[in-house]
Design a protein around this motif. Structure first.
Motif, PDB file in Angstrom:
ATOM      1  N   GLU A  10      20.177 -31.687  13.284  1.00  0.00           N
ATOM      2  CA  GLU A  10      18.989 -32.358  12.750  1.00  0.00           C
ATOM      3  C   GLU A  10      17.814 -31.388  12.621  1.00  0.00           C
ATOM      4  OE1 GLU A  10      17.700 -35.694  15.110  1.00  0.00           O
ATOM      5  OE2 GLU A  10      16.777 -36.682  13.388  1.00  0.00           O
ATOM      6  N   VAL A  11      17.614 -30.545  13.628  1.00  0.00           N
ATOM      7  CA  VAL A  11      16.519 -29.564  13.564  1.00  0.00           C
ATOM      8  C   VAL A  11      16.717 -28.633  12.367  1.00  0.00           C
ATOM      9  CG1 VAL A  11      15.454 -27.569  14.720  1.00  0.00           C
ATOM     10  CG2 VAL A  11      15.977 -29.640  16.035  1.00  0.00           C
ATOM     11  N   VAL A  12      17.945 -28.143  12.218  1.00  0.00           N
ATOM     12  CA  VAL A  12      18.230 -27.201  11.121  1.00  0.00           C
ATOM     13  C   VAL A  12      17.898 -27.823   9.766  1.00  0.00           C
ATOM     14  CG1 VAL A  12      20.131 -26.097   9.869  1.00  0.00           C
ATOM     15  CG2 VAL A  12      19.942 -25.799  12.350  1.00  0.00           C
ATOM     16  N   GLN A  13      18.259 -29.078   9.601  1.00  0.00           N
ATOM     17  CA  GLN A  13      18.030 -29.711   8.298  1.00  0.00           C
ATOM     18  C   GLN A  13      16.572 -30.144   8.113  1.00  0.00           C
ATOM     19  OE1 GLN A  13      21.614 -32.238   6.902  1.00  0.00           O
ATOM     20  NE2 GLN A  13      21.850 -32.001   9.118  1.00  0.00           N
ATOM     21  N   ASP A  58      12.787 -27.944  20.441  1.00  0.00           N
ATOM     22  CA  ASP A  58      12.700 -29.107  21.324  1.00  0.00           C
ATOM     23  C   ASP A  58      12.809 -30.408  20.520  1.00  0.00           C
ATOM     24  OD1 ASP A  58      10.222 -29.503  20.110  1.00  0.00           O
ATOM     25  OD2 ASP A  58       9.101 -28.604  21.761  1.00  0.00           O
ATOM     26  N   ASP A  59      12.521 -31.513  21.170  1.00  0.00           N
ATOM     27  CA  ASP A  59      12.704 -32.813  20.508  1.00  0.00           C
ATOM     28  C   ASP A  59      11.655 -33.087  19.423  1.00  0.00           C
ATOM     29  OD1 ASP A  59      14.922 -33.123  22.016  1.00  0.00           O
ATOM     30  OD2 ASP A  59      14.120 -34.678  23.342  1.00  0.00           O
ATOM     31  N   GLN A  60      10.657 -32.213  19.292  1.00  0.00           N
ATOM     32  CA  GLN A  60       9.711 -32.324  18.165  1.00  0.00           C
ATOM     33  C   GLN A  60      10.154 -31.458  16.978  1.00  0.00           C
ATOM     34  OE1 GLN A  60       8.270 -32.456  21.487  1.00  0.00           O
ATOM     35  NE2 GLN A  60       8.400 -34.589  20.850  1.00  0.00           N
ATOM     36  N   GLY A  61      11.124 -30.577  17.207  1.00  0.00           N
ATOM     37  CA  GLY A  61      11.622 -29.762  16.101  1.00  0.00           C
ATOM     38  C   GLY A  61      11.761 -28.296  16.463  1.00  0.00           C
ATOM     39  N   LEU A  62      11.598 -27.462  15.451  1.00  0.00           N
ATOM     40  CA  LEU A  62      11.825 -26.026  15.606  1.00  0.00           C
ATOM     41  C   LEU A  62      10.734 -25.371  16.455  1.00  0.00           C
ATOM     42  CD1 LEU A  62      13.609 -23.607  14.490  1.00  0.00           C
ATOM     43  CD2 LEU A  62      11.840 -23.343  12.733  1.00  0.00           C
ATOM     44  N   VAL A  63      11.150 -24.447  17.326  1.00  0.00           N
ATOM     45  CA  VAL A  63      10.196 -23.583  18.019  1.00  0.00           C
ATOM     46  C   VAL A  63      10.687 -22.151  17.879  1.00  0.00           C
ATOM     47  CG1 VAL A  63       9.103 -22.973  20.219  1.00  0.00           C
ATOM     48  CG2 VAL A  63       9.587 -25.373  19.709  1.00  0.00           C
ATOM     49  N   VAL A  64       9.827 -21.267  17.371  1.00  0.00           N
ATOM     50  CA  VAL A  64      10.171 -19.845  17.277  1.00  0.00           C
ATOM     51  C   VAL A  64       8.975 -19.029  17.761  1.00  0.00           C
ATOM     52  CG1 VAL A  64      11.861 -20.056  15.404  1.00  0.00           C
ATOM     53  CG2 VAL A  64       9.446 -19.749  14.836  1.00  0.00           C
ATOM     54  N   PRO A  65       9.218 -17.819  18.258  1.00  0.00           N
ATOM     55  CA  PRO A  65       8.087 -16.996  18.702  1.00  0.00           C
ATOM     56  C   PRO A  65       7.291 -16.447  17.514  1.00  0.00           C
ATOM     57  CG  PRO A  65      10.170 -15.829  19.022  1.00  0.00           C
ATOM     58  CD  PRO A  65      10.522 -17.200  18.563  1.00  0.00           C
ATOM     59  N   PRO A  66       6.017 -16.122  17.734  1.00  0.00           N
ATOM     60  CA  PRO A  66       5.155 -15.620  16.653  1.00  0.00           C
ATOM     61  C   PRO A  66       5.675 -14.331  16.019  1.00  0.00           C
ATOM     62  CG  PRO A  66       3.866 -16.104  18.625  1.00  0.00           C
ATOM     63  CD  PRO A  66       5.288 -16.228  19.014  1.00  0.00           C
ATOM     64  N   PHE A 107       0.031 -32.371  11.802  1.00  0.00           N
ATOM     65  CA  PHE A 107       0.397 -31.825  13.117  1.00  0.00           C
ATOM     66  C   PHE A 107       1.899 -31.960  13.323  1.00  0.00           C
ATOM     67  CE2 PHE A 107      -3.945 -33.082  15.192  1.00  0.00           C
ATOM     68  CZ  PHE A 107      -4.586 -32.154  14.398  1.00  0.00           C
ATOM     69  N   ASN A 108       2.410 -33.174  13.085  1.00  0.00           N
ATOM     70  CA  ASN A 108       3.835 -33.422  13.311  1.00  0.00           C
ATOM     71  C   ASN A 108       4.711 -32.543  12.420  1.00  0.00           C
ATOM     72  OD1 ASN A 108       3.384 -35.355  15.250  1.00  0.00           O
ATOM     73  ND2 ASN A 108       3.390 -37.060  13.787  1.00  0.00           N
ATOM     74  N   GLU A 109       4.294 -32.423  11.170  1.00  0.00           N
ATOM     75  CA  GLU A 109       5.131 -31.661  10.242  1.00  0.00           C
ATOM     76  C   GLU A 109       5.184 -30.175  10.613  1.00  0.00           C
ATOM     77  OE1 GLU A 109       5.164 -32.472   5.858  1.00  0.00           O
ATOM     78  OE2 GLU A 109       4.654 -30.360   5.808  1.00  0.00           O
ATOM     79  N   TRP A 110       4.043 -29.607  11.000  1.00  0.00           N
ATOM     80  CA  TRP A 110       4.039 -28.180  11.360  1.00  0.00           C
ATOM     81  C   TRP A 110       4.695 -27.933  12.707  1.00  0.00           C
ATOM     82  CZ3 TRP A 110       3.714 -24.992   7.580  1.00  0.00           C
ATOM     83  CH2 TRP A 110       2.978 -25.327   6.436  1.00  0.00           C
ATOM     84  N   GLU A 111       4.657 -28.953  13.587  1.00  0.00           N
ATOM     85  CA  GLU A 111       5.426 -28.830  14.833  1.00  0.00           C
ATOM     86  C   GLU A 111       6.907 -28.828  14.521  1.00  0.00           C
ATOM     87  OE1 GLU A 111       4.192 -31.763  17.678  1.00  0.00           O
ATOM     88  OE2 GLU A 111       2.269 -30.753  18.000  1.00  0.00           O
ATOM     89  N   LEU A 112       7.318 -29.710  13.635  1.00  0.00           N
ATOM     90  CA  LEU A 112       8.722 -29.765  13.221  1.00  0.00           C
ATOM     91  C   LEU A 112       9.163 -28.430  12.630  1.00  0.00           C
ATOM     92  CD1 LEU A 112      11.280 -31.513  12.579  1.00  0.00           C
ATOM     93  CD2 LEU A 112      10.203 -32.060  10.397  1.00  0.00           C
TER      94      LEU A 112
END
Ligand SMILES: [Zn+2]
Length: 492
Positions: free
Chosen positions: A23-26, A281-289, A342-347
């Motif tokens: 789900e995160v990938v898509q 996480d459960d809000q979506g993608l997390v990557v380092p800067p 906010f939600n979209e950019w967190e995703l």
């Protein structure tokens, strides 16, 4: 743009890791699945490809700084070339895709779609190497390879076609070639630890699990949050077996003909899968800067009467950040409210968010929010461009610390069969155990809980060894003497 209710992640990372990952990938816009009839393939979308390019750019510059040149070889390999190195054919045959026709014409000799390129590169290395003065020879290619595995598709982790780099080198001596092998392994480690915020363990594959034809296969292994290990990059010392099969020889100082010692090393977009799996996480993608396509998103918050001053302030800030080399996006879409943004950019995994409303403008400030944990601070406008690197470092450190904690907590010792099975069954992660070196002992564990030996630590890496092995003890599975330390884990 999808509908609002489709935007969020609905699966849980902790309880449904596989579904959550897909789900995160898509939903983060990284990849789509290929059409029916092409199961096992994916379409990599621009956001996903940008992450791969970040990995590629880092490694490519490291390679070039250490005397590697890029080249490109055909994606097809004549069957007779594959057969010249029997070990490779035995290793890859069931996974090889074959081209039998060119247009309507049946080919005289069928062509393999490369599962790896040793057998097409080595014959040319043989032509290019004549004397000791031609060594070392180092070439790398960025390409895709195809392995027709009949398993479930997992974008970036398991796909029939995948992107990677494969480096191939030839050297005068064993020591030179072995040093090369370790140099490349070290570069893979620094990719993970310095760019992707992921601690990894270095070691060797057991004898029976080496790359076909290799003398030594070295690996970096990363632990995923679900307790499985990922083989995150491999570097092989091939000895003189490829030189013998493909006549890679050179005349030394005394005009004697000598076989070259060769290496090969590869890292695929599985690294990208491991990155997504580790931090998101459960809000979506997390990557380092370090690797994020956008490092900062600015979200303006305004009413009709404050729109102009907020947007002016935000645009100027965006320009200042861009000028300082920061990858920044100003989300000034009028049709979306701030909460949605906010939600979209967190995703989508943007590591740092700037919020600017009328109060920030009046006070010459910026509200700064870190993606991984929502930590919020207020910065002075005239300092925020200079302090942005500190925020990036903080976000990086948070991500690394969490992954490091997961690794540290999930290496456990076991001294007998029941201990190995029980520990992996209960916790996952790595089980470190004394081992005799025999494949049968691994088989026994594999058949029961499908965990395997993912790594054996290097001889000089004493901290990684099971303490009993140096003192003399029995293999945890049979009664023979333990000669090394094995790391058992379930793996991707
Ligand atoms: Zn044993």
């Amino acid at each position: 743009m999808s509908d609002d209710q489709e935007l969020g992640i609905t699966e849980s990372k902790q309880y449904n890791t596989g579904e959550w990952y897909a789900e995160v990938v898509q939903k983060a816009g990284l990849a789509n699945y290929a059409p029916d009839g092409m199961s096992g393939f994916i379409i990599t979308r621009p956001r996903g490809y940008a992450l791969w390019e970040g990995i590629q750019n880092y490694l490519d510059s490291e390679f070039k700084a250490t005397d590697v040149q890029n080249a490109y070889f055909p994606m097809f390999i004549p069957e007779s070339y594959l057969e010249r190195e029997k070990d490779i054919v035995e290793g890859f045959d069931p996974e090889v895709a074959w081209v039998t026709h060119g247009g309507n014409q049946e080919l005289e000799e069928r062509l393999a779609v490369r599962p790896t390129s040793e057998s097409i590169i080595a014959p040319y290395m043989a032509q290019w190497v004549r004397s000791h003065r031609d060594l070392p020879l180092r070439v790398n290619q960025w390409c895709s390879v195809v392995r027709w595995e009949a398993t479930d598709t997992k974008p970036f982790f398991r796909t029939k076609e995948f992107l990677w780099q494969e480096g191939h080198t030839a050297h005068r001596t064993r020591d030179d070639a072995f040093e090369e092998t370790m140099t490349r392994l070290g570069q893979y480690r620094s990719l993970y630890e310095d760019v992707l915020a992921m601690p990894v363990m270095r070691g060797k594959k057991p004898e029976h699990d080496k790359f076909p034809g290799a003398d030594t296969t070295t690996t970096v292994e990363a632990l995923m949050p679900d307790g499985k290990s990922v083989q995150a990059g491999t570097s092989h010392y091939l000895g003189t077996s490829f030189a013998a099969a493909f006549d890679i020889t050179f005349s030394d100082e005394d005009e004697e003909e000598q076989p070259a010692h060769t290496t090969s090393w590869g890292l695929s977009w599985r690294s990208l899968g491991a990155l997504i799996m580790t931090h998101s996480d459960d809000q979506g993608l997390v990557v380092p800067p370090t690797i994020a396509p956008e490092q900062v998103v600015i979200v303006p918050i305004y009413q009709e009467d404050t729109e102009e001053k907020v947007l002016d302030y935000a645009e100027e800030l965006r320009d200042d950040l861009a000028e300082a080399g920061v990858r920044v996006e100003l989300d000034d879409r009028d049709e979306r409210n701030p909460g949605f943004k906010f939600n979209e950019w967190e995703l989508k995994g943007v590591p740092v968010r700037f919020e600017i409303g009328p109060y920030e403008v009046d006070d010459d400030e910026v509200t700064v929010v870190h993606r991984p944990d929502g930590e919020e601070s207020v910065e002075a406008r005239d300092e925020v461009v200079d302090s942005i690197e500190d925020h990036f470092d903080e976000v990086y450190a948070k991500l690394y610390a969490k992954a490091e904690e997961n690794l540290a907590e999930n290496v456990r010792d076991a001294e007998d069969r029941a201990g190995i099975l029980g520990t992996i069954g209960q916790h996952g992660g790595y089980v470190r155990t004394p081992w005799c070196g025999k494949e049968e002992c691994e088989e026994e564990i594999k058949e029961t809980i499908s965990a395997e030996i993912v790594m054996v630590p290097f001889e000089d890496d004493e901290e990684r060894h099971h303490p009993d092995v140096a003192e003399g003890c029995e293999c945890a599975i049979c009664d023979d003497e333990a000669t090394e330390t094995a790391f058992f884990a379930k793996s991707y």
